[in-house]
Design a protein around this motif. Structure first.
Motif, short mmCIF file in Angstrom:
data_model
loop_
_atom_site.label_atom_id
_atom_site.label_comp_id
_atom_site.label_asym_id
_atom_site.label_seq_id
_atom_site.Cartn_x
_atom_site.Cartn_y
_atom_site.Cartn_z
N HIS A 175 0.76 -1.30 -0.08
CA HIS A 175 -0.09 0.11 -0.06
C HIS A 175 1.07 1.37 0.07
N GLU A 176 0.34 2.25 -0.59
CA GLU A 176 1.00 3.63 -0.62
C GLU A 176 0.57 4.40 0.46
N LEU A 177 1.60 4.71 1.18
CA LEU A 177 1.10 5.91 2.42
C LEU A 177 1.73 7.25 2.01
N ARG A 178 0.87 8.08 1.52
CA ARG A 178 1.22 9.36 1.39
C ARG A 178 1.22 10.38 2.48
N ALA A 179 2.41 11.10 2.76
CA ALA A 179 2.47 11.95 3.76
C ALA A 179 1.55 13.07 3.67
N LEU A 180 0.74 13.47 4.81
CA LEU A 180 -0.29 14.63 4.51
C LEU A 180 0.46 15.92 4.57
N GLY A 181 -0.13 16.82 3.92
CA GLY A 181 0.11 18.28 4.07
C GLY A 181 -0.63 19.11 3.30
N THR A 182 -0.29 20.43 2.56
CA THR A 182 -1.09 21.05 1.95
C THR A 182 -1.51 20.47 0.75
N THR A 183 -2.99 20.31 0.45
CA THR A 183 -3.35 19.71 -0.67
C THR A 183 -4.39 20.85 -1.49
N CYS A 184 -4.49 20.43 -2.73
CA CYS A 184 -5.49 21.52 -3.65
C CYS A 184 -6.84 21.22 -3.13
N SER A 185 -7.30 22.61 -2.78
CA SER A 185 -8.79 22.67 -2.48
C SER A 185 -9.71 22.30 -3.47
N ASP A 186 -9.30 22.15 -4.52
CA ASP A 186 -10.38 21.82 -5.67
C ASP A 186 -10.16 20.35 -6.12
N PRO A 190 -1.79 16.83 -3.72
CA PRO A 190 -0.84 17.50 -3.17
C PRO A 190 -0.24 18.49 -4.35
N PRO A 191 0.09 19.66 -3.99
CA PRO A 191 0.78 20.78 -4.98
C PRO A 191 2.04 20.29 -5.34
N VAL A 192 2.14 20.30 -6.57
CA VAL A 192 3.84 20.18 -7.14
C VAL A 192 4.46 21.23 -7.71
N VAL A 200 0.55 31.05 -5.84
CA VAL A 200 -0.04 30.04 -5.14
C VAL A 200 0.49 28.76 -5.41
N PRO A 201 0.52 27.70 -4.51
CA PRO A 201 0.80 26.22 -4.92
C PRO A 201 -0.41 25.97 -5.77
N ILE A 202 0.09 25.02 -6.68
CA ILE A 202 -0.85 24.37 -7.89
C ILE A 202 -0.68 22.77 -7.95
N CYS A 203 -1.50 22.12 -8.39
CA CYS A 203 -1.43 20.71 -8.65
C CYS A 203 -1.30 20.51 -10.31
N GLN A 204 -1.02 19.42 -10.77
CA GLN A 204 -0.99 19.23 -12.20
C GLN A 204 -2.31 19.60 -12.78
#
Length: 659
Positions: A175-186, A190-192, A200-204
């Motif tokens: 299983h893939e455990l992804r560390a939580l942090g700031t995420t895209c509200s839409d 996670p923003p990259v 602002v930070p944005i995702c793909q």
């Protein structure tokens, strides 16, 4: 740092801190309590400009005032700014008073301030339970903040629950455990990337949908750049904080010095008042002695008068008793022998008895005048005990124009007070300084200087403790050539000279010669000016030259000992001084001609030209002092003054040849 991690409203450590668009933080509960609902009538006046900005998701604090994520749900601006479409709540930031507009989610939709929460937890602050979307889904009782999320299980785990319920071994190892942090509200991803346009930070997906034309960079790169910028700002802030710390230490140190100085001042006051008291006591003793001496003298005088009066009384009483016994004499012949004598003595004694007495002494009509002492005591005050420092010459504000100069200076540095300034100027030849101004102003204009002279100036400050040191010496060069016009006072007298509006042209109305002087004297340097003859009749008698200030104004120039001139007509000229003529030269003037005057005060000579050609030899020598350019005119001639001209080279060469 505690001030930074306490809420501005509740003054407690931040609990569930949220970030306002203006950059300040609030507890989520405090933000909810501060928000104000917007009525539909207020929300109906929506700006179309903002709707377009919302569609484009463009934000910039320097242009539109919008601070938002990839999909804005808040707007920060002034109270005059209109609410954007869909705004349901407003919050006024308690720190900067900026008005924030929120959508239907209100303060609950504000993004969590993760950095603040981390710092508060790190330093032992209490943040409260995390929001539901950030809490561990496996905790029992009080929920802790989740640190990872399993992409396959779609469950969030805190550190303890992750180790207990989702170990990274066995069937869960894949299983893939992804560390939580700031995420895209839409999109929840996670923003990259970081959008440099929207800040602002944005995702793909955000990049593909709304930021494809914007300038972007890797999130880590942007974070490093911002951290570097913050580090530089913090370095500057640290330096300023160090300077402020030094300033505080300096202020504290000055406080100790102030205490010591005040204690010393109190001692000085006690000592000075004791001196005044002793002086009053000494003066009291002197006055008491004087009063007692006055009393002793009055008593002695009284005793003397009493003794003298008693002696007179005894003599009169003795005569009285003797005369009474004489009246008892029965022998008439014997009585008549002394009767007339006793009668005469009695009359003389009676008339002289009181007339010979002095007036009785009176008490001294004196009182003590203490008013001057009271005024002096009341006027006692502090004076400066430290002379002021040296003023600083304001070189950029100092200037010399013509035969005047303006000097400016800055007050010396504290702490010494300044009562006034003394400005000194030399004679323009390197001689001793002399005082030209004393006062409180820091700007002074000096008129009446000599042309073609280099003056040196300096200034010092003074107060009750004395005079301070001089400033640096500054040099000012006056104009090398003299610019002057005719003195307007020459046209005051009836029948005098008529002057033009610019003061350069002059004419006379009568046959009697009238003298016109320039408005400035010449005392140094080499000066050459011309007088153009605008009108000339054969009967006119013009004379050109120089004169002292008190030259006779109703005679031809040169008729007295205060004028040096050249009289010229249509065919010849003479030099005139003190009424004596000499140096006759051929050549005259006509209309349009120009008579030149060369005054060389370095050599003390005076020469004349006609149309820039020498008219005779050197006219006068030994000229020393101040001279006014002058002309005498009568009816039939008019001239125009042309000052400040360079001497003709031929004239200078001929002068050197003569020497």
């Amino acid at each position: 740092m505690e001030e930074e991690i306490r809420c501005f409203v509740c003054k407690e450590f931040y609990r569930e801190p949220v970030l306002l668009p203006c950059g300040h933080a609030l507890c989520r509960v405090c933000a909810v309590n501060l928000q104000t609902h917007i009525h539909e009538a207020d929300n109906s006046a929506v700006s179309n400009d903002y709707q377009e900005a919302d569609k484009a998701s463009v934000s910039s604090e320097t242009d539109s005032g919008v601070v938002c994520g990839s999909r804005p749900n808040s707007y920060a601006g002034t109270p005059a700014a209109p609410a954007y479409s869909g705004a349901a709540f407003t919050i006024t930031c308690p720190s900067c008073s900026k008005l924030v507009y929120l959508d239907d989610n209100g303060a609950e939709g504000l993004p969590p301030f993760r950095v603040m929460r981390t710092i508060v937890e790190r330093f032992g602050g209490i943040t409260g339970a995390p929001p539901a979307e950030e809490a561990c889904q496996m905790c029992e009782g009080e929920r802790r903040a989740a640190v990872v999320r399993c992409e396959q299980c779609s469950v969030r785990y805190c550190a303890g629950c992750r180790d207990a319920w989702h170990p990274t071994r066995g069937p869960l190892a894949q299983h893939e455990l992804r560390a939580l942090g700031t995420t895209c509200s839409d999109h929840g991803s996670p923003p990259v990337l970081y959008c440099n346009t929207c800040l602002v930070p944005i995702c793909q997906r955000c990049l593909a949908e709304r930021h494809s034309t914007h300038e972007t960079q890797a999130l880590s790169t942007a974070a490093r750049a911002h951290k570097t910028e913050l580090s530089q700002s913090l370095q500057h802030l640290s330096e300023q904080a160090k300077a402020m710390t030094e300033y505080i230490q300096l202020v504290k140190g000055s406080g100790e010095k102030i205490n010591e100085s005040c204690e010393e001042l109190e001692k000085q006051i006690d000592h000075a008042c004791a001196e005044v008291t002793r002086a009053i006591d000494r003066r009291r003793d002197e006055l008491v002695r004087a009063a007692r001496n006055t009393r002793s003298q009055a008593i002695t005088n009284m005793r003397s008068l009493t003794s003298h009066a008693a002696q007179k009384l005894r003599e009169a009483t003795a005569l009285l008793h003797f005369s009474i016994e004489a009246l008892k004499e029965s022998d008439h012949a014997a009585f008549l022998q002394v009767g007339s004598i006793l009668s005469a003595r009695a009359q003389e004694t009676a008339s002289n008895l009181c007339s010979s007495l002095d007036s009785p002494p009176t008490p001294p009509a004196l009182t003590l005048d203490i008013e001057p002492v009271i005024r002096t005591v009341r006027s006692m005050n502090f004076v400066e005990c430290i002379p002021p420092g040296a003023p600083e010459m304001a070189v950029e504000a100092c200037a010399a124009r013509g035969c005047s100069c303006t000097l400016a200076w800055r007050a010396p540095a504290a702490p010494a007070a300044v009562r006034g300034y003394v400005l000194e100027l030399d004679d323009g030849l390197g001689g001793p300084f002399r005082e030209v101004y004393c006062g409180r102003e820091t700007v002074c204009t000096i008129d009446g200087l000599h042309y073609a002279s280099l003056y040196s100036a300096r200034v010092k400050a003074f107060n009750g403790a004395g005079e301070g040191p001089y400033s640096e010496v500054i040099g000012l060069q006056t104009s090398p050539v003299a610019w002057f016009s005719w003195d307007a006072r020459c046209a005051d007298a009836e029948g005098g000279v008529t002057l033009s509006a610019d003061g350069l042209s002059a004419a006379a109305g009568g046959w009697q010669p009238r003298v016109a002087l320039a408005d400035q004297p010449l005392a140094r340097g080499l000066h050459y000016w011309r007088l153009r003859i605008d009108r000339y009749d054969g009967d006119a008698d013009p004379a050109f030259g120089v004169a002292r200030a008190d030259v006779a104004r109703d005679k031809m120039l040169g008729s007295d000992a205060l004028g040096w001139a050249m009289y010229i007509d249509g065919s010849r000229s003479w030099f005139v001084h003190g009424g004596a003529h000499g140096g006759r030269a051929a050549g005259g003037v006509a209309r349009g001609a120009a008579v030149g005057v060369l005054l060389d005060l370095t050599r003390g000579t005076l020469r004349f030209t006609v149309d820039d050609r020498p008219q005779g030899d050197i006219a006068f020598t030994g000229l020393r002092g101040a001279f006014y350019p002058a002309v005498s005119l009568n009816r039939g001639v008019a001239v125009t003054l042309q000052p400040g001209l360079p001497p003709p080279p031929d004239l200078l060469m001929s002068q050197l040849t003569i020497e």
